[in-house]
Design a protein around this motif. Structure first.
Motif, PDB file in Angstrom:
ATOM      1  N   MET A  53       0.843  -1.195   0.000  1.00 23.34           N
ATOM      2  CA  MET A  53       0.000   0.000   0.000  1.00 23.34           C
ATOM      3  C   MET A  53       0.882   1.250   0.000  1.00 23.34           C
ATOM      4  O   MET A  53       1.806   1.372   0.779  1.00 23.34           O
ATOM      5  N   THR A  54       0.566   2.178  -0.856  1.00 27.13           N
ATOM      6  CA  THR A  54       1.327   3.417  -0.978  1.00 27.13           C
ATOM      7  C   THR A  54       0.852   4.413   0.072  1.00 27.13           C
ATOM      8  O   THR A  54      -0.352   4.630   0.231  1.00 27.13           O
ATOM      9  N   PRO A  55       1.817   5.043   0.793  1.00 26.80           N
ATOM     10  CA  PRO A  55       1.408   6.054   1.778  1.00 26.80           C
ATOM     11  C   PRO A  55       0.804   7.267   1.076  1.00 26.80           C
ATOM     12  O   PRO A  55       1.140   7.558  -0.077  1.00 26.80           O
ATOM     13  N   PRO A  56      -0.092   7.980   1.744  1.00 28.36           N
ATOM     14  CA  PRO A  56      -0.717   9.152   1.117  1.00 28.36           C
ATOM     15  C   PRO A  56       0.334  10.231   0.818  1.00 28.36           C
ATOM     16  O   PRO A  56       1.297  10.389   1.564  1.00 28.36           O
ATOM     17  N   ARG A  57       0.137  10.904  -0.279  1.00 36.13           N
ATOM     18  CA  ARG A  57       1.057  11.971  -0.670  1.00 36.13           C
ATOM     19  C   ARG A  57       0.851  13.188   0.219  1.00 36.13           C
ATOM     20  O   ARG A  57      -0.277  13.571   0.523  1.00 36.13           O
ATOM     21  N   GLU A  58       1.968  13.785   0.631  1.00 38.50           N
ATOM     22  CA  GLU A  58       1.870  14.994   1.443  1.00 38.50           C
ATOM     23  C   GLU A  58       1.406  16.168   0.583  1.00 38.50           C
ATOM     24  O   GLU A  58       1.644  16.206  -0.617  1.00 38.50           O
ATOM     25  N   ARG A  59       0.752  17.120   1.226  1.00 44.40           N
ATOM     26  CA  ARG A  59       0.246  18.308   0.521  1.00 44.40           C
ATOM     27  C   ARG A  59       1.384  19.326   0.407  1.00 44.40           C
ATOM     28  O   ARG A  59       1.852  19.878   1.408  1.00 44.40           O
ATOM     29  N   ALA A  60       1.823  19.574  -0.814  1.00 47.42           N
ATOM     30  CA  ALA A  60       2.936  20.488  -1.072  1.00 47.42           C
ATOM     31  C   ALA A  60       2.411  21.881  -1.407  1.00 47.42           C
ATOM     32  O   ALA A  60       1.627  22.053  -2.342  1.00 47.42           O
ATOM     33  N   VAL A  61       2.844  22.855  -0.630  1.00 44.46           N
ATOM     34  CA  VAL A  61       2.423  24.237  -0.823  1.00 44.46           C
ATOM     35  C   VAL A  61       3.670  25.109  -0.919  1.00 44.46           C
ATOM     36  O   VAL A  61       4.564  25.015  -0.086  1.00 44.46           O
ATOM     37  N   ALA A  62       3.725  25.961  -1.940  1.00 41.01           N
ATOM     38  CA  ALA A  62       4.820  26.924  -2.082  1.00 41.01           C
ATOM     39  C   ALA A  62       4.378  28.250  -1.480  1.00 41.01           C
ATOM     40  O   ALA A  62       3.282  28.738  -1.789  1.00 41.01           O
ATOM     41  N   PHE A  63       5.219  28.809  -0.627  1.00 41.76           N
ATOM     42  CA  PHE A  63       4.926  30.099  -0.012  1.00 41.76           C
ATOM     43  C   PHE A  63       5.870  31.151  -0.580  1.00 41.76           C
ATOM     44  O   PHE A  63       7.084  30.984  -0.530  1.00 41.76           O
ATOM     45  N   VAL A  64       5.303  32.214  -1.111  1.00 43.37           N
ATOM     46  CA  VAL A  64       6.071  33.351  -1.589  1.00 43.37           C
ATOM     47  C   VAL A  64       5.966  34.401  -0.496  1.00 43.37           C
ATOM     48  O   VAL A  64       4.879  34.909  -0.218  1.00 43.37           O
ATOM     49  N   VAL A  65       7.085  34.694   0.151  1.00 41.40           N
ATOM     50  CA  VAL A  65       7.109  35.654   1.257  1.00 41.40           C
ATOM     51  C   VAL A  65       7.442  37.030   0.683  1.00 41.40           C
ATOM     52  O   VAL A  65       8.463  37.189   0.011  1.00 41.40           O
ATOM     53  N   ALA A  66       6.573  37.993   0.923  1.00 41.71           N
ATOM     54  CA  ALA A  66       6.791  39.327   0.365  1.00 41.71           C
ATOM     55  C   ALA A  66       6.181  40.387   1.269  1.00 41.71           C
ATOM     56  O   ALA A  66       5.184  40.146   1.937  1.00 41.71           O
ATOM     57  N   ARG A  67       6.812  41.550   1.252  1.00 36.86           N
ATOM     58  CA  ARG A  67       6.244  42.746   1.857  1.00 36.86           C
ATOM     59  C   ARG A  67       6.780  43.932   1.082  1.00 36.86           C
ATOM     60  O   ARG A  67       7.868  43.871   0.513  1.00 36.86           O
ATOM     61  N   LEU A  68       6.024  44.987   1.026  1.00 35.53           N
ATOM     62  CA  LEU A  68       6.363  46.103   0.162  1.00 35.53           C
ATOM     63  C   LEU A  68       7.121  47.227   0.858  1.00 35.53           C
ATOM     64  O   LEU A  68       7.575  48.162   0.213  1.00 35.53           O
ATOM     65  N   SER A  69       7.311  47.138   2.162  1.00 36.41           N
ATOM     66  CA  SER A  69       7.914  48.238   2.918  1.00 36.41           C
ATOM     67  C   SER A  69       9.418  48.088   3.108  1.00 36.41           C
ATOM     68  O   SER A  69       9.971  48.557   4.090  1.00 36.41           O
ATOM     69  N   SER A  70      10.096  47.474   2.175  1.00 33.37           N
ATOM     70  CA  SER A  70      11.545  47.340   2.247  1.00 33.37           C
ATOM     71  C   SER A  70      12.205  48.714   2.287  1.00 33.37           C
ATOM     72  O   SER A  70      11.758  49.644   1.618  1.00 33.37           O
ATOM     73  N   SER A  71      13.276  48.846   3.047  1.00 32.38           N
ATOM     74  CA  SER A  71      13.950  50.142   3.135  1.00 32.38           C
ATOM     75  C   SER A  71      14.878  50.383   1.948  1.00 32.38           C
ATOM     76  O   SER A  71      15.101  51.527   1.550  1.00 32.38           O
ATOM     77  N   ARG A  72      15.434  49.332   1.355  1.00 30.10           N
ATOM     78  CA  ARG A  72      16.389  49.513   0.251  1.00 30.10           C
ATOM     79  C   ARG A  72      15.703  49.709  -1.096  1.00 30.10           C
ATOM     80  O   ARG A  72      16.109  50.554  -1.877  1.00 30.10           O
ATOM     81  N   LEU A  73      14.686  48.912  -1.406  1.00 30.36           N
ATOM     82  CA  LEU A  73      13.985  49.035  -2.688  1.00 30.36           C
ATOM     83  C   LEU A  73      12.504  48.710  -2.464  1.00 30.36           C
ATOM     84  O   LEU A  73      12.053  47.597  -2.727  1.00 30.36           O
ATOM     85  N   PRO A  74      11.732  49.677  -1.974  1.00 32.77           N
ATOM     86  CA  PRO A  74      10.316  49.434  -1.679  1.00 32.77           C
ATOM     87  C   PRO A  74       9.541  48.965  -2.908  1.00 32.77           C
ATOM     88  O   PRO A  74       9.786  49.429  -4.019  1.00 32.77           O
ATOM     89  N   ALA A  75       8.631  48.040  -2.699  1.00 30.34           N
ATOM     90  CA  ALA A  75       7.707  47.526  -3.718  1.00 30.34           C
ATOM     91  C   ALA A  75       8.422  46.875  -4.900  1.00 30.34           C
ATOM     92  O   ALA A  75       7.897  46.815  -6.003  1.00 30.34           O
ATOM     93  N   LYS A  76       9.613  46.338  -4.659  1.00 28.17           N
ATOM     94  CA  LYS A  76      10.368  45.715  -5.755  1.00 28.17           C
ATOM     95  C   LYS A  76       9.619  44.543  -6.379  1.00 28.17           C
ATOM     96  O   LYS A  76       9.775  44.265  -7.559  1.00 28.17           O
ATOM     97  N   GLN A  77       8.777  43.857  -5.610  1.00 26.98           N
ATOM     98  CA  GLN A  77       8.044  42.705  -6.135  1.00 26.98           C
ATOM     99  C   GLN A  77       7.041  43.088  -7.210  1.00 26.98           C
ATOM    100  O   GLN A  77       6.629  42.253  -8.000  1.00 26.98           O
TER     101      GLN A  77
END
Length: 99
Positions: A1-25
């Protein structure tokens, strides 16, 4: 019996208040915002079950909600501190059922 596949989620971490280059994303590369390039490539990955943009609850980050919607990815808004990146990711993983 094959074990259930894990749920793979990609997280993109972002915030726009960077001090060096704001809103670069949101800056365009080849006429397309950087986040759109990232989302497009992650959505094409067959091993992923979901892509989530994870940010901090700051008014400056509200444009990221629209970027996530436009990019067809989920959105997670962390209510804690800006520097609590690992906690932000853990909470996002719990919320989105990531293994």
């Amino acid at each position: 019996m094959t074990p259930p596949r894990e749920r793979a989620v990609a997280f993109v971490v972002a915030r726009l208040s960077s001090s060096r280059l704001p809103a670069k994303q949101l800056r365009p590369v080849g006429g397309t915002p950087i986040l759109d390039w990232i989302f497009r490539n992650l959505r094409d990955c067959r091993e992923l079950d979901e892509v989530v943009l994870a940010t901090v609850a700051e008014p400056a980050n509200e444009p990221l909600r629209e970027a996530a919607r436009r990019g067809g990815v989920s959105f997670f808004r962390y209510e804690g501190g800006v520097n609590d990146v690992t906690t932000r990711l853990r909470r996002a993983a719990e919320t989105h059922g990531a293994d």
